[in-house]
Design an enzyme around this catalytic site. Structure first.
Site, PDB file in Angstrom:
ATOM      1  N   GLY A  45       7.690   7.523  -7.543  1.00 37.98           N
ATOM      2  CA  GLY A  45       6.228   7.604  -7.510  1.00 37.98           C
ATOM      3  C   GLY A  45       5.583   6.586  -6.587  1.00 37.98           C
ATOM      4  N   GLY A  46       6.325   5.529  -6.240  1.00 37.63           N
ATOM      5  CA  GLY A  46       5.832   4.558  -5.264  1.00 37.63           C
ATOM      6  C   GLY A  46       4.577   3.824  -5.690  1.00 37.63           C
ATOM      7  CE  LYS A  57      -8.934   4.489  -7.973  1.00 41.18           C
ATOM      8  NZ  LYS A  57      -8.311   3.938  -6.759  1.00 41.18           N
ATOM      9  CE1 TYR A 192     -10.909   2.022   2.409  1.00 42.91           C
ATOM     10  CE2 TYR A 192     -10.901   3.515   0.541  1.00 42.91           C
ATOM     11  CZ  TYR A 192     -11.067   3.287   1.888  1.00 42.91           C
ATOM     12  OH  TYR A 192     -11.390   4.326   2.703  1.00 42.91           O
ATOM     13  CG  LEU A 195     -15.832  -2.969  -2.251  1.00 40.09           C
ATOM     14  CD1 LEU A 195     -16.190  -1.807  -1.356  1.00 40.09           C
ATOM     15  CD2 LEU A 195     -17.089  -3.699  -2.702  1.00 40.09           C
ATOM     16  CB  THR A 281      -5.868 -10.180   2.419  1.00 41.84           C
ATOM     17  OG1 THR A 281      -4.579 -10.363   1.818  1.00 41.84           O
ATOM     18  CG2 THR A 281      -6.802 -11.247   1.889  1.00 41.84           C
ATOM     19  CG  HIS A 463     -31.803  23.924  -8.291  1.00 46.52           C
ATOM     20  ND1 HIS A 463     -32.160  22.719  -7.724  1.00 46.52           N
ATOM     21  CD2 HIS A 463     -32.626  24.114  -9.354  1.00 46.52           C
ATOM     22  CE1 HIS A 463     -33.178  22.220  -8.416  1.00 46.52           C
ATOM     23  NE2 HIS A 463     -33.478  23.041  -9.402  1.00 46.52           N
TER      24      HIS A 463
HETATM   25  C1  LIG Z   1      -4.530  -0.712  -5.965  1.00 48.29           C
HETATM   26  C2  LIG Z   1      -4.420   0.493  -5.069  1.00 48.29           C
HETATM   27  C3  LIG Z   1      -5.231   1.582  -5.294  1.00 48.29           C
HETATM   28  C4  LIG Z   1      -5.127   2.709  -4.479  1.00 48.29           C
HETATM   29  N1  LIG Z   1      -5.964   3.759  -4.725  1.00 48.29           N
HETATM   30  C5  LIG Z   1      -5.876   4.849  -3.948  1.00 48.29           C
HETATM   31  C6  LIG Z   1      -6.716   5.976  -4.201  1.00 48.29           C
HETATM   32  O1  LIG Z   1      -7.522   5.975  -5.137  1.00 48.29           O
HETATM   33  N2  LIG Z   1      -6.590   7.055  -3.405  1.00 48.29           N
HETATM   34  C7  LIG Z   1      -5.700   7.080  -2.368  1.00 48.29           C
HETATM   35  O2  LIG Z   1      -5.639   8.102  -1.670  1.00 48.29           O
HETATM   36  N3  LIG Z   1      -4.908   6.030  -2.099  1.00 48.29           N
HETATM   37  C8  LIG Z   1      -4.972   4.926  -2.860  1.00 48.29           C
HETATM   38  N4  LIG Z   1      -4.147   3.863  -2.607  1.00 48.29           N
HETATM   39  C9  LIG Z   1      -3.210   3.951  -1.461  1.00 48.29           C
HETATM   40  C10 LIG Z   1      -1.938   4.723  -1.867  1.00 48.29           C
HETATM   41  O3  LIG Z   1      -1.361   4.133  -3.002  1.00 48.29           O
HETATM   42  C11 LIG Z   1      -0.960   4.737  -0.717  1.00 48.29           C
HETATM   43  O4  LIG Z   1      -1.598   5.201   0.449  1.00 48.29           O
HETATM   44  C12 LIG Z   1       0.220   5.637  -1.020  1.00 48.29           C
HETATM   45  O5  LIG Z   1       0.893   5.180  -2.159  1.00 48.29           O
HETATM   46  C13 LIG Z   1       1.181   5.686   0.168  1.00 48.29           C
HETATM   47  O6  LIG Z   1       2.263   6.515  -0.153  1.00 48.29           O
HETATM   48  P1  LIG Z   1       3.646   6.377   0.616  1.00 48.29           P
HETATM   49  O7  LIG Z   1       4.481   7.497   0.110  1.00 48.29           O
HETATM   50  O8  LIG Z   1       3.424   6.258   2.055  1.00 48.29           O
HETATM   51  O9  LIG Z   1       4.264   4.980   0.168  1.00 48.29           O
HETATM   52  P2  LIG Z   1       4.493   4.264  -1.222  1.00 48.29           P
HETATM   53  O10 LIG Z   1       3.683   4.851  -2.294  1.00 48.29           O
HETATM   54  O11 LIG Z   1       4.366   2.814  -0.975  1.00 48.29           O
HETATM   55  O12 LIG Z   1       6.005   4.627  -1.580  1.00 48.29           O
HETATM   56  C14 LIG Z   1       7.086   4.192  -0.822  1.00 48.29           C
HETATM   57  C15 LIG Z   1       8.336   4.204  -1.704  1.00 48.29           C
HETATM   58  O13 LIG Z   1       9.463   3.938  -0.886  1.00 48.29           O
HETATM   59  C16 LIG Z   1      10.349   3.110  -1.603  1.00 48.29           C
HETATM   60  N5  LIG Z   1      11.202   2.434  -0.622  1.00 48.29           N
HETATM   61  C17 LIG Z   1      10.831   1.522   0.308  1.00 48.29           C
HETATM   62  N6  LIG Z   1      11.893   1.187   1.073  1.00 48.29           N
HETATM   63  C18 LIG Z   1      12.935   1.912   0.613  1.00 48.29           C
HETATM   64  C19 LIG Z   1      14.287   2.015   0.999  1.00 48.29           C
HETATM   65  N7  LIG Z   1      14.776   1.323   2.033  1.00 48.29           N
HETATM   66  N8  LIG Z   1      15.088   2.847   0.297  1.00 48.29           N
HETATM   67  C20 LIG Z   1      14.607   3.573  -0.735  1.00 48.29           C
HETATM   68  N9  LIG Z   1      13.335   3.518  -1.144  1.00 48.29           N
HETATM   69  C21 LIG Z   1      12.509   2.703  -0.467  1.00 48.29           C
HETATM   70  C22 LIG Z   1       9.441   2.187  -2.386  1.00 48.29           C
HETATM   71  O14 LIG Z   1      10.131   1.643  -3.494  1.00 48.29           O
HETATM   72  C23 LIG Z   1       8.329   3.152  -2.793  1.00 48.29           C
HETATM   73  O15 LIG Z   1       8.605   3.748  -4.032  1.00 48.29           O
HETATM   74  C24 LIG Z   1      -4.203   2.732  -3.415  1.00 48.29           C
HETATM   75  C25 LIG Z   1      -3.375   1.624  -3.182  1.00 48.29           C
HETATM   76  C26 LIG Z   1      -3.477   0.513  -3.996  1.00 48.29           C
HETATM   77  C27 LIG Z   1      -2.574  -0.653  -3.745  1.00 48.29           C
HETATM   78  N1  LIG Z   2      -9.696   4.390  -3.281  1.00 44.46           N
HETATM   79  C1  LIG Z   2      -8.757   4.303  -2.345  1.00 44.46           C
HETATM   80  O1  LIG Z   2      -8.467   5.250  -1.623  1.00 44.46           O
HETATM   81  C2  LIG Z   2      -7.994   3.015  -2.186  1.00 44.46           C
HETATM   82  C3  LIG Z   2      -8.087   2.020  -3.143  1.00 44.46           C
HETATM   83  C4  LIG Z   2      -7.375   0.854  -2.949  1.00 44.46           C
HETATM   84  C5  LIG Z   2      -6.580   0.693  -1.828  1.00 44.46           C
HETATM   85  N2  LIG Z   2      -6.502   1.676  -0.908  1.00 44.46           N
HETATM   86  C6  LIG Z   2      -5.683   1.497   0.319  1.00 44.46           C
HETATM   87  O2  LIG Z   2      -5.092   0.222   0.312  1.00 44.46           O
HETATM   88  C7  LIG Z   2      -5.373  -0.440   1.531  1.00 44.46           C
HETATM   89  C8  LIG Z   2      -5.468  -1.914   1.309  1.00 44.46           C
HETATM   90  O3  LIG Z   2      -6.684  -2.252   0.640  1.00 44.46           O
HETATM   91  P1  LIG Z   2      -7.324  -3.702   0.777  1.00 44.46           P
HETATM   92  O4  LIG Z   2      -8.642  -3.712   0.098  1.00 44.46           O
HETATM   93  O5  LIG Z   2      -6.296  -4.720   0.406  1.00 44.46           O
HETATM   94  O6  LIG Z   2      -7.466  -3.853   2.352  1.00 44.46           O
HETATM   95  P2  LIG Z   2      -8.697  -3.604   3.346  1.00 44.46           P
HETATM   96  O7  LIG Z   2      -8.108  -3.661   4.698  1.00 44.46           O
HETATM   97  O8  LIG Z   2      -9.491  -2.437   2.938  1.00 44.46           O
HETATM   98  O9  LIG Z   2      -9.629  -4.894   3.134  1.00 44.46           O
HETATM   99  C9  LIG Z   2      -9.126  -6.201   3.288  1.00 44.46           C
HETATM  100  C10 LIG Z   2     -10.291  -7.149   3.498  1.00 44.46           C
HETATM  101  O10 LIG Z   2      -9.805  -8.486   3.365  1.00 44.46           O
HETATM  102  C11 LIG Z   2     -10.398  -9.299   4.379  1.00 44.46           C
HETATM  103  N3  LIG Z   2      -9.486 -10.457   4.596  1.00 44.46           N
HETATM  104  C12 LIG Z   2      -8.230 -10.421   5.132  1.00 44.46           C
HETATM  105  N4  LIG Z   2      -7.685 -11.657   5.125  1.00 44.46           N
HETATM  106  C13 LIG Z   2      -8.600 -12.500   4.581  1.00 44.46           C
HETATM  107  C14 LIG Z   2      -8.616 -13.892   4.261  1.00 44.46           C
HETATM  108  N5  LIG Z   2      -7.580 -14.690   4.505  1.00 44.46           N
HETATM  109  N6  LIG Z   2      -9.725 -14.418   3.677  1.00 44.46           N
HETATM  110  C15 LIG Z   2     -10.782 -13.621   3.394  1.00 44.46           C
HETATM  111  N7  LIG Z   2     -10.818 -12.296   3.659  1.00 44.46           N
HETATM  112  C16 LIG Z   2      -9.742 -11.734   4.230  1.00 44.46           C
HETATM  113  C17 LIG Z   2     -10.540  -8.365   5.565  1.00 44.46           C
HETATM  114  O11 LIG Z   2     -11.516  -8.797   6.478  1.00 44.46           O
HETATM  115  C18 LIG Z   2     -10.916  -7.041   4.875  1.00 44.46           C
HETATM  116  O12 LIG Z   2     -12.310  -6.885   4.732  1.00 44.46           O
HETATM  117  C19 LIG Z   2      -6.672   0.183   2.028  1.00 44.46           C
HETATM  118  O13 LIG Z   2      -6.760   0.118   3.424  1.00 44.46           O
HETATM  119  C20 LIG Z   2      -6.580   1.591   1.550  1.00 44.46           C
HETATM  120  O14 LIG Z   2      -5.950   2.341   2.541  1.00 44.46           O
HETATM  121  C21 LIG Z   2      -7.209   2.834  -1.060  1.00 44.46           C
END
Ligand SMILES: Cc1cc2nc3c(=O)[nH]c(=O)nc-3n(C[C@H](O)[C@H](O)[C@H](O)COP(=O)(O)OP(=O)(O)OC[C@H]3O[C@@H](n4cnc5c(N)ncnc54)[C@H](O)[C@@H]3O)c2cc1C
Ligand SMILES: NC(=O)c1ccc[n+]([C@@H]2O[C@H](COP(=O)([O-])OP(=O)(O)OC[C@H]3O[C@@H](n4cnc5c(N)ncnc54)[C@H](O)[C@@H]3O)[C@@H](O)[C@H]2O)c1
Length: 493
Positions: A45-46, A57, A192, A195, A281, A463
Site C-alpha cells: 500500500g506504500g 484523511k 500540503y 496545511l 518540508t 440547483h
Molecule cells: C501525509 C500525506 C498525505 C497525503 N495525502 C494525499 C492525498 O490526499 N491525495 C493524494 O493524491 N496524495 C496524497 N499524498 C501523496 C501520496 O501518498 C503519494 O503521491 C503516493 O503514495 C505515491 O505513490 P507511489 O506508488 O509512487 O509511492 P509510495 O506510495 O511511496 O510507494 C512506494 C512503495 O515502494 C516500496 N519500495 C521502495 N523501494 C523498494 C524496493 N527497492 N523494493 C521493494 N519495494 C520498495 C516502498 O516500501 C513503498 O511501499 C499524501 C502523502 C502524504 C505523506
Molecule cells: N492532499 C494531498 O494531495 C496531499 C497531502 C499531503 C501531501 N501530499 C504530497 O506530499 C508532498 C509533500 O508535501 P509537503 O507539504 O511536505 O511539501 P510541499 O512541497 O508541498 O511544501 C513544503 C514547504 O516547506 C517549505 N520549506 C522547505 N524547507 C524549509 C525549511 N527548512 N524551513 C521552512 N520552510 C521550509 C517550502 O518552502 C514549502 O512551502 C506534496 O508535494 C504533495 O504532492 C499531497
C-alpha cells in the site's frame, strides 16, 4: 497486445514497489493477462495507504466534525445550541489506523483475485529485464521479466540540521499515528502536509506556529487563492506564523528547540522552544539503492527521468523494457497520478499507445474548507500566452451569492478560472471553498477534453448546488470571450 514469448521470462512484468503506482500497474497488468510479480520491501500500500492520504484523511474527517461542533456561533445561526465537545485522541487515532488496515487488506485481496504474485523483499535492477530481490531472511533471488516498472515512491525530506526522533520532532510518517497532542507544535512548511496537519492540530486544541522559508505562506498554491484561503485556514485559527525564515537547526527534547535563520542573509533571527515539531518540508524520491547505474540511468536529484508513456530515459533515449511511475518520477506527487501513470505504462506495454496528460489532473488539499486546482497556474499560463501570442483571461466567481453555500452558511469561497480569450479554452482552475476537492473534477474533465467555455456555458447545473459557482465562472468567462470576438469582428453568437 504485443506478442509475448511466455517461455523466455519468469514474468511478463515485475513491478518494484506496492504503493498506489505499483498497485494499479500490477492489477491492470494481471487483469490483462500479463504474468505479473509485485515486489514490496515494507507494508503493501506504500505511503498513501499506510502513512499518507488514508490515515491523514481519517484524521481530517474527525477534525472537521470537531471543528463544526465546537463552532457555537456558526451553529447558533442555524438555531442549534451545542455543549462543549469532547473527544478521545486515542479513538480518533484508532479510526485512522483501522481505516489503514481495511484499505490495505482490500488492496491485497484485489491483487490476489487479479492473479498478481506478491514477492516480499527489496528489489533492484540487476540488469535489463532482470530483477534482484533480497528477502528479509537474507536470501537473494533473481527473476527475469520482459518489462520492469519501478514504483518505489518517496519519503519525507528532512533538511540537514534537523534531527528527527519520532516523538518530539517528527514527520508525517509519525504524525498520522496521532500518538499525542502537543499543546504547542511548530510546523515547518506551509505546503500540503503543513496545511492539513495545521487543520487537524488546531481542531484538536493545539497551538500551532507555522514556519515557511519563502516570504509568502502557501507558496506552492495559486497566490490569489493562497491569500484568500490563508485568511481562514491560517490567520483565522490559533496559528502564529513566521515567513522568510529557514528552520536550520532542530533539536528534539522536552522542549524541542528550533533555530530560525533568515533565508536572505543567513543570520540567526529567532530561537523557539516548543512541545513538538512537525517537519513538512517536502518529499524526496526513493531510488538510491536500485542499481540504476547498471542500466545507464542517471537520476535528476534522485527522480527517474521518464517520457509521457512512462518509459525510463537513459542518455536521451528510451529504454524499451524499463518504466517508472509515481512519486519516484517527481511529476506530481499524488496518489491518483501514480495510479494513472501505472495504467499508462501497462497500456503501452500491452501495445496500446497512451500518454499521460498532467494538465487535466486535479489536486486537492483536504483542509476545512478545501483547496483544489487543475491545469496551469496563472504564471505558467502567462508564459505560454506570450510564447504562443494569445490573450489570457482570468475570472473569479464567488460562493457568497450561491444558494447552497448560503444554506450551509459556508460562503467563504472562490473559483478562479484561467482561459484563452480567443478560443475560450480552459487552461486552469483554482478553487477554495466547501467541497473544492469535488468541484474541481468537472473542470478537470473539461480540460481533458480541451473544451471551451463556448460549449461549457450551455451545460446545465443542478440547483441548488455549489457547482453553480462553476457555471457562473463559465458565464463570466464567456462574456470576456464574446467581447473579444466582437472586437475582432468574429462574434461567437
Ligand atoms: C501525509 C500525506 C498525505 C497525503 N495525502 C494525499 C492525498 O490526499 N491525495 C493524494 O493524491 N496524495 C496524497 N499524498 C501523496 C501520496 O501518498 C503519494 O503521491 C503516493 O503514495 C505515491 O505513490 P507511489 O506508488 O509512487 O509511492 P509510495 O506510495 O511511496 O510507494 C512506494 C512503495 O515502494 C516500496 N519500495 C521502495 N523501494 C523498494 C524496493 N527497492 N523494493 C521493494 N519495494 C520498495 C516502498 O516500501 C513503498 O511501499 C499524501 C502523502 C502524504 C505523506
Ligand atoms: N492532499 C494531498 O494531495 C496531499 C497531502 C499531503 C501531501 N501530499 C504530497 O506530499 C508532498 C509533500 O508535501 P509537503 O507539504 O511536505 O511539501 P510541499 O512541497 O508541498 O511544501 C513544503 C514547504 O516547506 C517549505 N520549506 C522547505 N524547507 C524549509 C525549511 N527548512 N524551513 C521552512 N520552510 C521550509 C517550502 O518552502 C514549502 O512551502 C506534496 O508535494 C504533495 O504532492 C499531497
Amino acid at each position: 497486445m504485443n506478442d509475448i514469448d511466455r517461455t523466455d521470462f519468469d514474468f511478463d512484468l515485475i513491478v518494484i514497489g506496492a504503493g498506489y503506482g505499483g498497485f494499479d500497474a500490477a492489477k491492470h497488468a494481471s487483469l490483462h493477462g500479463l504474468r505479473t510479480g509485485l515486489v514490496e520491501s515494507n507494508e503493501m500500500g506504500g505511503t498513501c495507504v499506510n502513512r499518507g492520504c488514508v490515515p491523514s484523511k481519517a484524521l481530517l474527517a474527525a477534525a472537521g466534525r470537531i471543528r463544526n461542533l465546537s463552532d457555537s456561533n456558526h451553529l447558533k445561526k442555524f438555531g442549534i445550541q451545542s455543549g462543549p465537545v469532547k473527544f478521545e485522541r486515542q479513538a480518533i487515532a484508532n479510526h485512522a489506523s483501522q481505516l489503514v488496515t481495511t484499505v490495505r487488506s482490500n488492496m491485497i485481496k484485489t491483487l490476489e483475485q487479479a492473479g498478481t504474485k506478491i514477492l516480499k523483499g527489496t528489489g533492484r535492477i540487476q540488469d535489463l529485464q532482470l530483477v534482484g530481490i533480497r528477502e528479509k531472511n537474507g536470501v537473494d533471488r533473481l527473476y527475469s521479466a520482459r518489462n520492469i516498472i519501478i514504483a518505489t515512491g518517496s519519503r519525507p525530506f528532512i533538511p540537514s540540521g534537523i534531527k528527527v526522533d519520532g516523538t518530539t520532532v517528527f514527520t508525517s510518517d509519525e504524525a498520522v499515528r496521532l500518538d499525542w497532542l502537543p499543546p504547542w507544535i511548530a510546523i515547518i512548511g506551509s505546503g500540503y502536509i503543513g496545511l492539513e496537519f495545521a487543520d487537524i492540530y488546531t481542531a484538536l486544541g493545539c497551538e500551532v506556529t507555522m514556519i515557511e522559508a519563502l516570504d509568502q505562506l502557501m507558496p506552492t498554491f495559486d497566490s490569489d487563492i493562497a491569500k484568500i484561503a490563508a485568511r481562514k485556514l491560517i490567520h483565522g485559527r490559533d496559528i502564529d506564523t513566521r515567513t522568510g525564515l529557514l528552520a536550520t537547526r532542530v533539536v528534539p527534547g522536552m522542549p524541542a528547540r528550533i533555530e530560525l535563520t533568515s533565508r536572505i542573509n543567513h543570520t540567526l533571527v529567532e530561537e523557539l522552544e516548543v512541545d513538538a515539531v512537525l517537519v513538512a518540508t517536502g518529499r524526496v524520491p526513493v531510488s538510491q539503492n536500485l542499481n540504476l547505474e547498471k542500466v545507464g540511468v542517471q537520476t535528476d536529484r534522485g527522480f527517474i527521468p521518464v517520457n509521457d508513456k512512462m518509459q525510463v530515459i537513459s542518455k536521451g533515449k528510451e529504454i524499451p523494457s524499463l518504466w517508472a511511475v509515481g512519486d519516484v518520477t517527481g511529476k506530481m506527487m499524488l496518489a491518483h497520478v501514480a495510479a494513472a501513470q501505472g495504467i499508462v505504462a501497462v497500456d503501452n506495454i500491452l501495445g496500446i499507445k497512451r500518454y499521460i496528460d498532467y494538465c487535466s489532473i486535479p489536486a486537492a488539499t483536504f483542509t476545512h474548507p478545501e483547496i483544489s486546482s487543475v491545469g496551469l497556474s496563472e504564471s505558467e499560463a502567462k508564459k505560454i500566452s506570450v510564447e504562443e501570442s494569445f490573450d489570457l483571461g482570468t475570472v473569479y466567481s464567488y460562493f457568497k451569492a450561491n444558494s447552497k453555500a448560503l444554506a450551509e452558511l459556508e460562503t467563504d469561497g472562490v473559483v478562479k478560472l484561467i482561459f484563452r480569450k480567443d478560443t475560450g479554452e480552459i487552461l486552469g482552475a483554482h478553487i477554495y471553498g466547501l467541497h473544492a476537492a469535488d468541484l474541481v473534477q468537472e473542470i478537470a474533465n473539461a480540460i481533458a477534453n480541451r473544451q471551451s467555455v463556448k460549449v461549457l456555458v450551455n451545460q446545465v447545473h443542478t440547483h441548488p448546488t455549489l457547482t453553480e459557482v462553476i457555471e457562473l465562472a463559465y458565464k463570466e468567462a464567456m462574456q470576456v470571450v464574446e467581447k473579444v470576438g466582437i472586437a475582432n469582428g468574429t462574434p461567437t453568437t
